[in-house]
Motif scaffolding. Sequence first.
Motif, PDB file in Angstrom:
ATOM      1  N   ALA A  68       0.672  -1.211  -0.084  1.00 25.87           N
ATOM      2  CA  ALA A  68      -0.097  -0.015  -0.037  1.00 25.87           C
ATOM      3  C   ALA A  68       0.948   1.227  -0.064  1.00 25.87           C
ATOM      4  N   ILE A  69       1.758   1.256   0.983  1.00 24.46           N
ATOM      5  CA  ILE A  69       2.535   2.485   0.967  1.00 24.46           C
ATOM      6  C   ILE A  69       3.444   2.689  -0.313  1.00 24.46           C
ATOM      7  N   ARG A  70       3.976   1.684  -0.605  1.00 26.41           N
ATOM      8  CA  ARG A  70       4.779   1.454  -1.811  1.00 26.41           C
ATOM      9  C   ARG A  70       4.069   2.082  -3.074  1.00 26.41           C
ATOM     10  N   ASN A  71       2.806   1.766  -3.301  1.00 31.29           N
ATOM     11  CA  ASN A  71       1.932   2.211  -4.407  1.00 31.29           C
ATOM     12  C   ASN A  71       1.978   3.616  -4.228  1.00 31.29           C
ATOM     13  N   PHE A  72       1.875   4.178  -3.180  1.00 33.23           N
ATOM     14  CA  PHE A  72       1.739   5.649  -2.962  1.00 33.23           C
ATOM     15  C   PHE A  72       3.131   6.476  -3.405  1.00 33.23           C
ATOM     16  N   ARG A  73       4.049   5.889  -2.760  1.00 33.43           N
ATOM     17  CA  ARG A  73       5.432   6.401  -3.086  1.00 33.43           C
ATOM     18  C   ARG A  73       5.516   6.321  -4.703  1.00 33.43           C
ATOM     19  N   ILE A  74       5.400   5.212  -5.311  1.00 29.55           N
ATOM     20  CA  ILE A  74       5.348   5.157  -6.871  1.00 29.55           C
ATOM     21  C   ILE A  74       4.556   6.014  -7.411  1.00 29.55           C
ATOM     22  N   ALA A  75       3.328   6.273  -7.198  1.00 28.06           N
ATOM     23  CA  ALA A  75       2.216   7.224  -7.617  1.00 28.06           C
ATOM     24  C   ALA A  75       2.893   8.546  -7.558  1.00 28.06           C
ATOM     25  N   ALA A  76       3.526   8.768  -6.294  1.00 30.51           N
ATOM     26  CA  ALA A  76       4.104  10.125  -5.964  1.00 30.51           C
ATOM     27  C   ALA A  76       5.334  10.523  -6.840  1.00 30.51           C
ATOM     28  N   GLY A  77       6.153   9.650  -7.393  1.00 31.99           N
ATOM     29  CA  GLY A  77       7.121   9.853  -7.950  1.00 31.99           C
ATOM     30  C   GLY A  77       8.385   9.556  -7.103  1.00 31.99           C
ATOM     31  N   LEU A  78       8.137   9.330  -6.096  1.00 29.38           N
ATOM     32  CA  LEU A  78       9.261   9.095  -5.105  1.00 29.38           C
ATOM     33  C   LEU A  78      10.035   7.677  -5.350  1.00 29.38           C
ATOM     34  N   GLU A  79       9.491   6.684  -6.072  1.00 30.99           N
ATOM     35  CA  GLU A  79      10.137   5.511  -6.065  1.00 30.99           C
ATOM     36  C   GLU A  79       9.773   4.927  -7.542  1.00 30.99           C
ATOM     37  N   GLU A  80      10.546   3.876  -7.889  1.00 29.34           N
ATOM     38  CA  GLU A  80      10.276   3.427  -9.327  1.00 29.34           C
ATOM     39  C   GLU A  80       9.674   1.992  -8.860  1.00 29.34           C
ATOM     40  N   GLY A  81       8.840   1.365  -9.943  1.00 31.18           N
ATOM     41  CA  GLY A  81       8.100   0.191  -9.739  1.00 31.18           C
ATOM     42  C   GLY A  81       6.898   0.170 -10.354  1.00 31.18           C
ATOM     43  N   THR A  82       6.420  -1.085  -9.998  1.00 34.22           N
ATOM     44  CA  THR A  82       5.097  -1.264 -10.522  1.00 34.22           C
ATOM     45  C   THR A  82       4.012  -1.363  -9.394  1.00 34.22           C
ATOM     46  N   PHE A  83       2.702  -1.356  -9.780  1.00 35.04           N
ATOM     47  CA  PHE A  83       1.689  -1.222  -8.726  1.00 35.04           C
ATOM     48  C   PHE A  83       1.838  -2.679  -8.174  1.00 35.04           C
ATOM     49  N   GLY A  84       1.446  -2.801  -6.797  1.00 33.58           N
ATOM     50  CA  GLY A  84       1.242  -4.315  -6.249  1.00 33.58           C
ATOM     51  C   GLY A  84       0.103  -4.294  -5.256  1.00 33.58           C
ATOM     52  N   GLY A  85      -0.597  -5.587  -5.327  1.00 33.86           N
ATOM     53  CA  GLY A  85      -1.811  -5.805  -4.485  1.00 33.86           C
ATOM     54  C   GLY A  85      -2.788  -5.714  -5.429  1.00 33.86           C
ATOM     55  N   PHE A  86      -3.921  -5.601  -4.515  1.00 33.88           N
ATOM     56  CA  PHE A  86      -5.292  -5.601  -5.274  1.00 33.88           C
ATOM     57  C   PHE A  86      -5.471  -4.098  -5.670  1.00 33.88           C
ATOM     58  N   VAL A  87      -6.377  -4.044  -6.800  1.00 30.72           N
ATOM     59  CA  VAL A  87      -6.770  -2.758  -7.297  1.00 30.72           C
ATOM     60  C   VAL A  87      -7.307  -1.747  -6.425  1.00 30.72           C
ATOM     61  N   PHE A  88      -7.822  -2.523  -5.279  1.00 30.49           N
ATOM     62  CA  PHE A  88      -8.245  -1.623  -4.133  1.00 30.49           C
ATOM     63  C   PHE A  88      -7.377  -1.273  -2.943  1.00 30.49           C
ATOM     64  N   GLN A  89      -6.243  -1.572  -3.130  1.00 31.95           N
ATOM     65  CA  GLN A  89      -5.121  -1.441  -2.067  1.00 31.95           C
ATOM     66  C   GLN A  89      -4.937  -0.080  -1.439  1.00 31.95           C
ATOM     67  N   ASP A  90      -5.367   1.070  -2.096  1.00 32.96           N
ATOM     68  CA  ASP A  90      -5.285   2.243  -1.349  1.00 32.96           C
ATOM     69  C   ASP A  90      -6.198   2.334  -0.170  1.00 32.96           C
ATOM     70  N   SER A  91      -7.264   1.484  -0.122  1.00 35.02           N
ATOM     71  CA  SER A  91      -8.363   1.563   0.978  1.00 35.02           C
ATOM     72  C   SER A  91      -7.616   1.135   2.254  1.00 35.02           C
ATOM     73  N   ASP A  92      -6.621   0.251   2.122  1.00 35.60           N
ATOM     74  CA  ASP A  92      -5.947  -0.488   3.370  1.00 35.60           C
ATOM     75  C   ASP A  92      -5.352   0.810   4.222  1.00 35.60           C
ATOM     76  N   LEU A  93      -4.577   1.913   3.450  1.00 34.99           N
ATOM     77  CA  LEU A  93      -4.151   2.951   3.914  1.00 34.99           C
ATOM     78  C   LEU A  93      -5.207   3.935   4.777  1.00 34.99           C
ATOM     79  N   ALA A  94      -6.248   4.078   3.776  1.00 35.07           N
ATOM     80  CA  ALA A  94      -7.120   4.949   4.179  1.00 35.07           C
ATOM     81  C   ALA A  94      -8.048   4.261   5.544  1.00 35.07           C
ATOM     82  N   LYS A  95      -8.333   3.059   5.478  1.00 35.61           N
ATOM     83  CA  LYS A  95      -8.963   2.625   6.879  1.00 35.61           C
ATOM     84  C   LYS A  95      -7.899   2.725   8.094  1.00 35.61           C
ATOM     85  N   TRP A  96      -6.624   2.466   7.668  1.00 37.42           N
ATOM     86  CA  TRP A  96      -5.661   2.751   8.808  1.00 37.42           C
ATOM     87  C   TRP A  96      -5.669   3.953   9.142  1.00 37.42           C
TER      88      TRP A  96
END
Lengths: 653, 653
Positions: B49-77
């Motif tokens: 989840a965090i890694r996806n945000f870092r990649i989307a933010a341009g802070l890290e290289e890589g590809t999306f990981g996890g489920f398509v709704f992985q963002d919601s885990d960070l949101a719920k937290w």
Amino acid sequence: MFWRRKKMGQARIHDDFWNRYRDLVRGTVIPYQWEALNDRVEGAEPSHAIRNFRIAAGLEEGTFGGFVFQDSDLAKWLEAVGYSLASDPDPELERIADGAIELIAQAQQENGYLNTYFTIKEPGKSWTNLLDCHELYCAGHMIEAAVAYYHGTGKRRLLDMMCKFADYIEEVFGAEEGKLPGYDGHQEIELALVKLYEATGELRYLKLSTYFIDQRGQEPSYFMEEWERRGRMGYWQPGVKTRQPDLAYTQSHLPVRQQTVAVGHAVRAVYMYTAMADLARLNGDAELAAACRTLWGNMTRKQMYITGGIGSTHHGEAFTFDYDLPNDTVYAETCASIGLIFFAQRMLRLEARSEYADVMERALYNNVIGSMSQDGKHYFYVNPLEVWPEASCKNPGRHHVKAVRQPWFGCSCCPPNVARLLSSLNDYIYTTDEKERTVYAHLFIGSEGSFWLGDGELSLQMSARLPWEGHVQLDIRGNTAGESTLALRLPDWCGGQAQLAVNGQPVAYEMRDGYARVTRAWQAGDSVSWELAMKPTWMAAHPSVRANSGKVALQRGPLVYCLEAADNRSPLTALAVSPSGRLSEQLDNELPGGVIAIHGEGFVDPEATGDEQLYLPIESAGAAEPFTWKAIPYYLWGNRGEGEMSVWVRRTN
Amino acid sequence: MFWRRKKMGQARIHDDFWNRYRDLVRGTVIPYQWEALNDRVEGAEPSHAIRNFRIAAGLEEGTFGGFVFQDSDLAKWLEAVGYSLASDPDPELERIADGAIELIAQAQQENGYLNTYFTIKEPGKSWTNLLDCHELYCAGHMIEAAVAYYHGTGKRRLLDMMCKFADYIEEVFGAEEGKLPGYDGHQEIELALVKLYEATGELRYLKLSTYFIDQRGQEPSYFMEEWERRGRMGYWQPGVKTRQPDLAYTQSHLPVRQQTVAVGHAVRAVYMYTAMADLARLNGDAELAAACRTLWGNMTRKQMYITGGIGSTHHGEAFTFDYDLPNDTVYAETCASIGLIFFAQRMLRLEARSEYADVMERALYNNVIGSMSQDGKHYFYVNPLEVWPEASCKNPGRHHVKAVRQPWFGCSCCPPNVARLLSSLNDYIYTTDEKERTVYAHLFIGSEGSFWLGDGELSLQMSARLPWEGHVQLDIRGNTAGESTLALRLPDWCGGQAQLAVNGQPVAYEMRDGYARVTRAWQAGDSVSWELAMKPTWMAAHPSVRANSGKVALQRGPLVYCLEAADNRSPLTALAVSPSGRLSEQLDNELPGGVIAIHGEGFVDPEATGDEQLYLPIESAGAAEPFTWKAIPYYLWGNRGEGEMSVWVRRTN
């Protein structure tokens, strides 16, 4: 070699109960299935089987239709026709079958290879996916058909075609350099090659079968290597990488001799065990015989439904584990019980022990004949012990459980399998042991038979009133064999209560391995009566079978009974039967001729009044009230429209 | 707008039972889940989840990981953190959360759009697959997080970001020409927009929520048209044509007002019902309120487990049909019970009826807290009522039922959902009705609260000894509101046996809709005691629930009990309890502090002696013997390693 068949002993059925089935198979099932194979049954899914052969033969344009193993449906039909023609000659049917065989001949390739899928759809790709593609499986069924048709008609045409195919298979497979060290994902060729050996006397077929059985499960795994060679692709999802093969599913996780537990796809398992028992006998292979006994014990003492069904899950149509026998999510495929009967028959040929025949009879009178409707045109693929029709529709975990028999299936392995078993049922009644000069009667089905005992023939006629009464009589029709033994099975359901008389006089007899043995120099006119106690009996399951705790099932003779909502009420689960209550056996007029229904005492929970709370203190519920229930034979369930059914019912304490 | 929150009434929990959970969430669950979101929990599947945000933010290289709704885990937290900071300020935690919010800000696009999956993996494809891709679902969770974080800290950063996103969503979706007439495949945005409206007072968010709810299920189906536009492709199998969408799965088969039966994916259903109840209240929409009542009734009176679990099948994590409540193949997802609690809370805000609170309490004390291990680090996703660990491993139809709680899931919706519910539990205890000048106490959880009644505030402190004792006391701490009513729920489990006293004197009270109402000009120092009978009670299920026929479940107060093999024996099914036998309640030292176990009388079937036959006449089995069993609260099951467990047990007659 046609004489071999005669020598092994032949029986012909004349039986009130089974004549109906023989006539049904001959008069309805075989013609109906021919229509189905030709895609002429309205409302049923098309089979594509004949059409595939026509396309492969170059007689029609088009693409392959149906499952990759669709050829086997025609093969099983031809096999059934062979058996039927053996007992009931029928020139018109024989003409149709001969035509089908000529069609098959046109679809067969020069080198003997025959498989419409690969011929039409993937030419050049033969033997590249043994795991998924059923090539040897289809070959096996066509070999079985060839042997049956040869025995039934004396015609060698298909037999010769299949010898050619088998010879080609022998060129392709084997341990020698340059041959493929493989075996089929779905066992079948193994038992078929044994039949081909027995029909032709050609030892190479027995050896090829032995090779397939012994090679299975050896390291390195052929299926693993094949999967790697295919780029980790499978057949079922073209172009998609698959997980590595689950070797247990195809019983190739271990060499067969090391297997101790029935695992994986149930039909594959029992077809394999059948061949193993054949080979143990024919090769005098004690180690293989021991493996057969172990697998038999695990399967029938830990993984078999009381109806003779096997396979506890629809996921992979498979065994699960010891004592896991859910009644509602059950699989208990018709074909698996038929395979279980094959295995039992081969074990009886290996060694006569009544437990094999007990299981054979259980599967036959319950799971197998229950799979077919009384009109012969509708079938269950899955044979549940508990049905809640609404759940079958609305709970996806139970979609595989149909509440009414279906006209035909896209994957229609079961209906022609029923046909070939019922039309060859005469082969399951007796075995002979020439060395011990013994004729064994395993099933009690009215029939006449002649049995070669090495130096002469014993001819007899059996009369029986099963499954309704326990009276069995054997009349000696002729004897040229001198002294010999009749061994009569003491079935598990009679509680050891049986009386044997010869010519009206009780006689002493020896019990061995579950058979009552009487030895005499039999004379024409001698008559043996075998009176077996038959009364309704409450059965309990082993306490480790969680699904049946607190429940009982009713059995009478070989028949397992069930309760249907049609005769009782819904929900059926509101009923509790009283095992100590009186049971009354009544001829039932609502059910097809001569059926005995059982009525008994029990209690019923109060009916729901409607929209009340889901959960309430037990004081809020009324008391259970006395109720008279009615049970019918399991094999007749589901013939009166959709409704709840249950074999296992709650008992009062 | 921060004041709005205060005006609605705020409570703070001080409770022996629940303090443990609050501390666990604050001290363990939230930090542990932060580690999980950062892929730093050894042995657990990575969250990405965090890694996806870092990649989307341009802070890290890589590809999306996890489920398509992985963002919601960070949101719920983050939402859980917001609640936790509201009751327990924690500068270090707030610093971490602020950092996460800045990361989110960097991943948000110029126009307000936020979704790491589409940003990283399918830029330009936003809103092309509402059915599968959870974009609005993730948006909804982030909005909920923003509101909670704003309430918990007063910080508007995330709230402003999410208002921008919501404003953008409003530009994209709606009935107007040029907008998409769609809605999300997974409901969530609807209830979130209500919260955003309540936090900001901006009516457009309420209207957008109303639009999504009313548009759902209208003809022509948006999902059908969208599927056609995608060339009949779905998200889950790229490039593969899919069958047409099952609209009932997403509750879009009918306009919501016409829906009468709970169907489809259970979490989606209850999230939608929650928004419907919100909108019925805020829009004064009687028709929508009626639809809510109908759906509530169907779900809780025909499709709910006694533990407050919903969803009878893992196929689609879905409802099946009325009275189909299998204990072994159950789903009863943790998130679904949490959603049920949301729905109950909104129904209580709409209209105070004790049945809503009864169900809320049932789901909370059983399914929800049972899903979490006592260490806060292991979770059930599926909450079965019957477990046979070997079947969970070896029967594929039960693979979804885990016999022990898991450290984290690839699809890890449940653990952060538990955290956000438990950290906001104070919001579920009371509601107020300003017009009727009434403070309702729905749950009996030690807490202090102040409630605005239009012209002044009533402050009170509740003490309770639930779930172990039925003693509840409310002490008035202050009152500036003149005369008002305290309405105390009469829970379904006390059998109507309750006594109310004010300042030690029994007083008359009015019962209305399941609440005991006492009206007074309350003064600081007044004390109300509410004594609720709490004793072990045998519960039966509605007779149409086939799975529970002949069985009973034990309940004591809000707690459902279960039997475990650890305290009894295996197979558990060998046991039958005697409902008329004596029950003894005993403080148990083996279980986490202060737990009451229940011991009672019953019988046990004889043990198997080994390898006997599977089926035998009942006379062959020995007689059942007296047995003293022990039951523990369901929520504590599975804390002592793998073993059989059952909530429903056979009863003697």
